[in-house]
Design a protein around this motif. Structure first.
Motif, short mmCIF file in Angstrom:
data_model
loop_
_atom_site.label_atom_id
_atom_site.label_comp_id
_atom_site.label_asym_id
_atom_site.label_seq_id
_atom_site.Cartn_x
_atom_site.Cartn_y
_atom_site.Cartn_z
N LEU A 1 10.39 16.54 7.82
CA LEU A 1 9.59 17.37 7.68
C LEU A 1 9.39 16.78 8.88
O LEU A 1 8.49 16.56 9.09
CB LEU A 1 8.65 17.45 6.87
N LEU A 2 9.99 18.31 9.83
CA LEU A 2 10.22 18.15 11.35
C LEU A 2 9.27 19.67 12.13
O LEU A 2 9.62 20.03 11.51
CB LEU A 2 10.96 17.69 12.28
N ALA A 3 7.31 18.95 12.26
CA ALA A 3 6.84 20.31 12.30
C ALA A 3 6.99 20.81 11.12
O ALA A 3 7.09 22.04 11.36
CB ALA A 3 7.57 20.59 13.64
N VAL A 4 6.63 20.87 10.25
CA VAL A 4 6.38 21.41 8.80
C VAL A 4 5.27 21.36 8.91
O VAL A 4 4.35 20.29 7.94
CB VAL A 4 7.60 21.29 8.27
N GLY A 5 4.06 22.40 8.27
CA GLY A 5 3.23 22.57 7.74
C GLY A 5 3.35 23.78 7.20
O GLY A 5 3.89 24.65 6.92
N LEU A 6 2.06 24.03 6.00
CA LEU A 6 2.03 25.41 5.03
C LEU A 6 0.78 26.38 6.10
O LEU A 6 0.07 25.51 6.03
CB LEU A 6 1.14 25.20 3.46
N PRO A 7 1.41 27.26 6.29
CA PRO A 7 0.23 28.13 7.75
C PRO A 7 -0.59 28.64 7.55
O PRO A 7 -0.92 30.07 7.44
CB PRO A 7 1.78 29.10 8.17
N HIS A 8 -1.45 28.33 6.20
CA HIS A 8 -2.09 28.64 5.46
C HIS A 8 -3.99 28.90 7.02
O HIS A 8 -4.05 27.76 7.77
CB HIS A 8 -3.27 28.21 4.83
N TRP A 9 -4.01 30.30 6.74
CA TRP A 9 -4.71 30.21 8.41
C TRP A 9 -6.54 29.70 7.78
O TRP A 9 -6.84 29.17 9.07
CB TRP A 9 -5.60 32.00 8.47
N ARG A 10 -7.00 28.87 7.10
CA ARG A 10 -8.33 28.22 6.93
C ARG A 10 -7.34 27.01 7.32
O ARG A 10 -8.62 26.20 7.31
CB ARG A 10 -8.88 28.01 5.50
N ARG A 11 -6.46 26.11 7.57
CA ARG A 11 -5.86 25.14 7.87
C ARG A 11 -6.15 24.65 10.05
O ARG A 11 -5.47 23.62 9.85
CB ARG A 11 -5.17 24.78 7.83
N TYR A 12 -6.26 26.08 10.53
CA TYR A 12 -6.25 26.12 11.35
C TYR A 12 -7.36 25.72 12.13
O TYR A 12 -8.63 25.55 12.06
CB TYR A 12 -5.91 27.24 12.01
N ALA B 1 -10.49 25.85 13.91
CA ALA B 1 -11.77 27.01 13.76
C ALA B 1 -11.75 28.10 14.97
O ALA B 1 -11.97 29.60 14.62
CB ALA B 1 -13.01 26.20 13.91
N GLY B 2 -11.35 27.45 16.26
CA GLY B 2 -11.32 28.77 17.08
C GLY B 2 -10.28 30.13 17.00
O GLY B 2 -10.18 30.80 17.74
N GLU B 3 -9.02 29.14 15.79
CA GLU B 3 -8.34 29.89 16.08
C GLU B 3 -7.88 30.53 14.60
O GLU B 3 -6.88 31.35 14.35
CB GLU B 3 -6.70 29.06 15.65
N ARG B 4 -8.72 30.57 13.70
CA ARG B 4 -8.19 30.77 11.85
C ARG B 4 -7.98 32.70 11.72
O ARG B 4 -7.23 32.83 11.22
CB ARG B 4 -9.70 30.40 11.30
#
Length: 274
Positions: free
Chosen positions: A132-143, A145-148
């Motif tokens: 997995l290369l640059a792979v994540g679950l794009p859940h807003w809560r896991r960004y 704090a200033g970007e969520r």
């Protein structure tokens, strides 16, 4: 190193495969699945680096992207579930090339999610490793704090536009996409969970995956920060996971690593033989 082009029919859609020259005794067949809206040709340098380490390499174009046809339209009815099923169809098409070799799935961003979900939906899949290369679950809560809230607003606005227009035109993000793909992507961004795909509870399936996983965070990744990677890996509770960070020297981000991927290709090739 020029690849040859093959296609896999998927109803009215056709998946393009870019097949790189390989030695007959190459021990591993690596099948690379791109990020949303990124054509397979973008990975040519990285594919050539993988091939230099005696991997047989195939790079697929996601539905409607690159040489895969047709382009997404208002009539396109597929979503993430069909992209996951495409992984299975391509592996079946490549079965003669896979014989006597280890099979390695390599996924970038959405392509990596499709690969992981393939393993969740097909527990008997004969895949020996998942990179997995640059792979994540794009859940807003896991960004950070200033970007969520910005991420939440942007992902849901894209989904609303895709639903209204019946296709996502690709305005500044992701390329032209079927509205179902955008709908399912936005669902994961909003909820942190995958919807049921083609009747399969992939959330439960992810927890049963035992295929070894190499997960690589990219330095400067604006779309997949470490928290999003962690959330996806948390779902792969039974899989043996090796997690690393890639920072080669030249500035990279969510996309540019593929242009500076020599060391990463060597690492992926070495890991695939462990």
């Amino acid at each position: 190193m020029e690849p040859t082009l093959e296609t896999v029919d998927r109803g009215s859609d056709r998946i393009a495969l870019h097949v790189y020259p390989a030695d007959d005794d190459a021990p591993t067949l690596a099948v690379l699945w791109p990020a949303m809206g990124v054509p397979a040709r973008y990975y040519r340098a990285f594919a050539a680096e993988l091939a230099s380490h005696r991997l047989a390499v195939v790079v697929a174009d996601l539905r409607g992207t690159g040489a895969s046809t047709p382009a997404p339209s208002r009539g396109s009815r597929y979503g993430l579930g069909e992209l996951v099923a495409d992984v299975d169809a391509v592996l079946e098409h490549l079965k003669p090339r896979r014989a006597g070799r280890r099979t390695l799935l390599i996924g970038h961003s959405l392509g990596g999610q499709a690969c992981a979900l393939h393993l969740a939906a097909q527990p008997g899949s004969e895949v020996h490793g998942l990179a997995l290369l640059a792979v994540g679950l794009p859940h807003w809560r896991r960004y950070p704090a200033g970007e969520r809230f910005k991420v939440l607003a942007q992902t849901q606005t894209v989904a609303a536009a895709g639903a209204l227009l019946r296709v996502w035109p690709g305005w500044g993000f992701g390329g032209r996409q079927a509205r179902g793909v955008i709908r399912d992507w936005a669902h994961t961004a909003r909820t942190g969970r995958y919807p049921a795909l083609l009747g399969v509870d992939v959330e439960a399936g992810l927890g049963r995956v035992t295929t070894p996983v190499l997960a690589v965070d990219m330095a400067g990744d604006q779309y997949t920060p470490p928290g999003t990677v962690s959330q996806l890996l948390e779902k792969l509770a039974m899989a043996p996971v090796t997690r690393e960070r890639y920072e080669p020297g030249p500035p990279i981000d969510h996309f540019r690593w593929a242009k500076h991927g020599a060391d990463l290709a060597a690492r992926v090739a070495a890991w695939s033989l462990q």
